[in-house]
Design a protein around this motif. Structure first.
Motif, PDB file in Angstrom:
ATOM      1  N   GLY A 143      -4.534   0.349   4.222  1.00 20.88           N
ATOM      2  CA  GLY A 143      -3.621   1.378   4.717  1.00 20.88           C
ATOM      3  C   GLY A 143      -2.186   1.192   4.241  1.00 20.88           C
ATOM      4  O   GLY A 143      -1.398   2.134   4.243  1.00 20.88           O
ATOM      5  N   TRP A 144      -1.850  -0.021   3.843  1.00 20.33           N
ATOM      6  CA  TRP A 144      -0.490  -0.342   3.411  1.00 20.33           C
ATOM      7  C   TRP A 144      -0.294  -0.248   1.906  1.00 20.33           C
ATOM      8  O   TRP A 144       0.810  -0.483   1.412  1.00 20.33           O
ATOM      9  CB  TRP A 144      -0.159  -1.780   3.845  1.00 20.33           C
ATOM     10  N   ARG A 145      -1.339   0.059   1.156  1.00 15.79           N
ATOM     11  CA  ARG A 145      -1.251  -0.062  -0.302  1.00 15.79           C
ATOM     12  C   ARG A 145      -0.180   0.825  -0.916  1.00 15.79           C
ATOM     13  O   ARG A 145       0.479   0.413  -1.871  1.00 15.79           O
ATOM     14  CB  ARG A 145      -2.607   0.186  -0.950  1.00 15.79           C
ATOM     15  N   VAL A 146       0.028   2.021  -0.396  1.00 14.49           N
ATOM     16  CA  VAL A 146       1.063   2.907  -0.948  1.00 14.49           C
ATOM     17  C   VAL A 146       2.449   2.344  -0.648  1.00 14.49           C
ATOM     18  O   VAL A 146       3.361   2.444  -1.466  1.00 14.49           O
ATOM     19  CB  VAL A 146       0.905   4.338  -0.383  1.00 14.49           C
ATOM     20  N   ALA A 147       2.618   1.732   0.513  1.00 14.85           N
ATOM     21  CA  ALA A 147       3.923   1.181   0.895  1.00 14.85           C
ATOM     22  C   ALA A 147       4.210  -0.144   0.207  1.00 14.85           C
ATOM     23  O   ALA A 147       5.370  -0.516   0.034  1.00 14.85           O
ATOM     24  CB  ALA A 147       3.988   1.006   2.408  1.00 14.85           C
ATOM     25  N   GLY A 192      -2.465  11.407  -0.514  1.00 16.91           N
ATOM     26  CA  GLY A 192      -3.914  11.428  -0.358  1.00 16.91           C
ATOM     27  C   GLY A 192      -4.577  10.450  -1.310  1.00 16.91           C
ATOM     28  O   GLY A 192      -3.942   9.896  -2.211  1.00 16.91           O
ATOM     29  N   PRO A 193      -5.877  10.231  -1.147  1.00 16.49           N
ATOM     30  CA  PRO A 193      -6.593   9.311  -2.028  1.00 16.49           C
ATOM     31  C   PRO A 193      -6.612   9.782  -3.488  1.00 16.49           C
ATOM     32  O   PRO A 193      -6.738   8.974  -4.402  1.00 16.49           O
ATOM     33  CB  PRO A 193      -8.012   9.275  -1.460  1.00 16.49           C
ATOM     34  N   SER A 194      -6.463  11.094  -3.723  1.00 16.73           N
ATOM     35  CA  SER A 194      -6.508  11.600  -5.097  1.00 16.73           C
ATOM     36  C   SER A 194      -5.257  11.245  -5.892  1.00 16.73           C
ATOM     37  O   SER A 194      -5.287  11.233  -7.125  1.00 16.73           O
ATOM     38  CB  SER A 194      -6.686  13.120  -5.078  1.00 16.73           C
ATOM     39  N   SER A 195      -4.141  10.939  -5.206  1.00 17.80           N
ATOM     40  CA  SER A 195      -2.906  10.611  -5.913  1.00 17.80           C
ATOM     41  C   SER A 195      -2.826   9.133  -6.317  1.00 17.80           C
ATOM     42  O   SER A 195      -1.903   8.735  -7.001  1.00 17.80           O
ATOM     43  CB  SER A 195      -1.688  10.965  -5.043  1.00 17.80           C
ATOM     44  N   TRP A 196      -3.795   8.340  -5.911  1.00 17.16           N
ATOM     45  CA  TRP A 196      -3.822   6.912  -6.226  1.00 17.16           C
ATOM     46  C   TRP A 196      -4.423   6.717  -7.606  1.00 17.16           C
ATOM     47  O   TRP A 196      -5.560   7.075  -7.857  1.00 17.16           O
ATOM     48  CB  TRP A 196      -4.638   6.181  -5.163  1.00 17.16           C
ATOM     49  N   THR A 197      -3.652   6.125  -8.523  1.00  7.86           N
ATOM     50  CA  THR A 197      -4.098   5.971  -9.906  1.00  7.86           C
ATOM     51  C   THR A 197      -4.653   4.571 -10.148  1.00  7.86           C
ATOM     52  O   THR A 197      -4.499   3.665  -9.325  1.00  7.86           O
ATOM     53  CB  THR A 197      -2.930   6.224 -10.878  1.00  7.86           C
ATOM     54  N   GLY A 198      -5.265   4.408 -11.317  1.00  8.50           N
ATOM     55  CA  GLY A 198      -5.812   3.101 -11.692  1.00  8.50           C
ATOM     56  C   GLY A 198      -4.719   2.063 -11.896  1.00  8.50           C
ATOM     57  O   GLY A 198      -4.903   0.885 -11.579  1.00  8.50           O
ATOM     58  N   GLN A 199      -3.580   2.498 -12.429  1.00  4.90           N
ATOM     59  CA  GLN A 199      -2.465   1.570 -12.631  1.00  4.90           C
ATOM     60  C   GLN A 199      -1.927   1.084 -11.288  1.00  4.90           C
ATOM     61  O   GLN A 199      -1.607  -0.094 -11.130  1.00  4.90           O
ATOM     62  CB  GLN A 199      -1.355   2.244 -13.427  1.00  4.90           C
ATOM     63  N   GLN A 200      -1.836   1.991 -10.321  1.00  8.72           N
ATOM     64  CA  GLN A 200      -1.384   1.589  -8.986  1.00  8.72           C
ATOM     65  C   GLN A 200      -2.387   0.635  -8.343  1.00  8.72           C
ATOM     66  O   GLN A 200      -1.994  -0.310  -7.667  1.00  8.72           O
ATOM     67  CB  GLN A 200      -1.178   2.825  -8.111  1.00  8.72           C
ATOM     68  N   GLU A 201      -3.670   0.875  -8.567  1.00  5.30           N
ATOM     69  CA  GLU A 201      -4.704  -0.024  -8.028  1.00  5.30           C
ATOM     70  C   GLU A 201      -4.570  -1.417  -8.641  1.00  5.30           C
ATOM     71  O   GLU A 201      -4.717  -2.423  -7.953  1.00  5.30           O
ATOM     72  CB  GLU A 201      -6.097   0.552  -8.296  1.00  5.30           C
TER      73      GLU A 201
END
Length: 197
Positions: free
Chosen positions: A23-27, A91-100
């Motif tokens: 849940g914190w990954r974007v932050a 949303g989950p669709s805005s999460w990219t491979g580079q961010q992962e």
């Protein structure tokens, strides 16, 4: 064989941490840039935020236990609200491979630092069996020093100093400031010994 099992353990710890911080990954991505001082104003933001936080605690003039309870409430509120806000804004669709990939690197760094601290603590406690005299000298002197400092200085101020150093330390290491200071100390002219006649 030991290194292989250690790497396997670190991979398992990283996977568990990734699930825990989902849940914190974007932050965590912008938080990493602040902690590592990628902009010049980031250290000021860290010190300012901590100063406001401890100023509020100081103004409330609570006893130590109530201060810890308020800190716990604030941390629980942040732990609840940040994933909710992050999931609603991104949303989950805005999460990219580079961010992962960056998120996985953050988790690996956290696990590596955690394991390093645990190793140092275990090494210190291993002194109890290998060199008990040294263990007790270090333990007693550290505890006496901490008791003296805690009795001389306000506990909230000590927590403020400790947390400020703790939050600034990754940026200090990342920028190489500590190594620069150490090299400056090593390059300082040495005082010649005065020989008595």
């Amino acid at each position: 064989m030991v290194e292989h099992s250690s790497l396997h353990d670190q991979e398992q710890q990283t996977k568990k941490l990734k699930r825990l911080l989902e849940g914190w990954r974007v932050a965590l991505l912008p938080l990493k840039s602040v902690i590592l001082w990628e902009q010049q104003w980031h250290p000021c933001a860290i010190v300012g935020a901590l100063s406001v936080f401890y100023l509020l605690i100081w103004l409330m003039d609570l006893n130590t236990l109530a201060s810890f309870a308020i800190m716990g409430l604030i941390l629980n509120f942040i732990d609840f609200i940040v994933p909710v806000i992050c999931n609603s804004l991104y949303g989950p669709s805005s999460w990219t491979g580079q961010q992962e990939k960056m998120f996985e690197e953050i988790c690996k760094d956290i696990v590596a630092h955690y394991n390093k601290v645990i190793y140092k603590i275990r090494s210190f406690y291993a002194l109890r069996e290998t060199s008990p005299f040294m263990y007790y000298i270090i333990s007693i002197s550290m505890l006496c020093t901490m008791a003296w400092i805690a009795s001389s200085i306000n506990n909230i101020f000590l927590l403020y100093i400790l947390s400020t150093v703790m939050f600034l330390w990754p940026g200090i290491q990342h920028r190489g400031i500590f190594n620069t200071l150490l090299s400056m100390v090593n390059m300082a002219p040495k005082m010649p010994y005065i020989k008595s006649d």
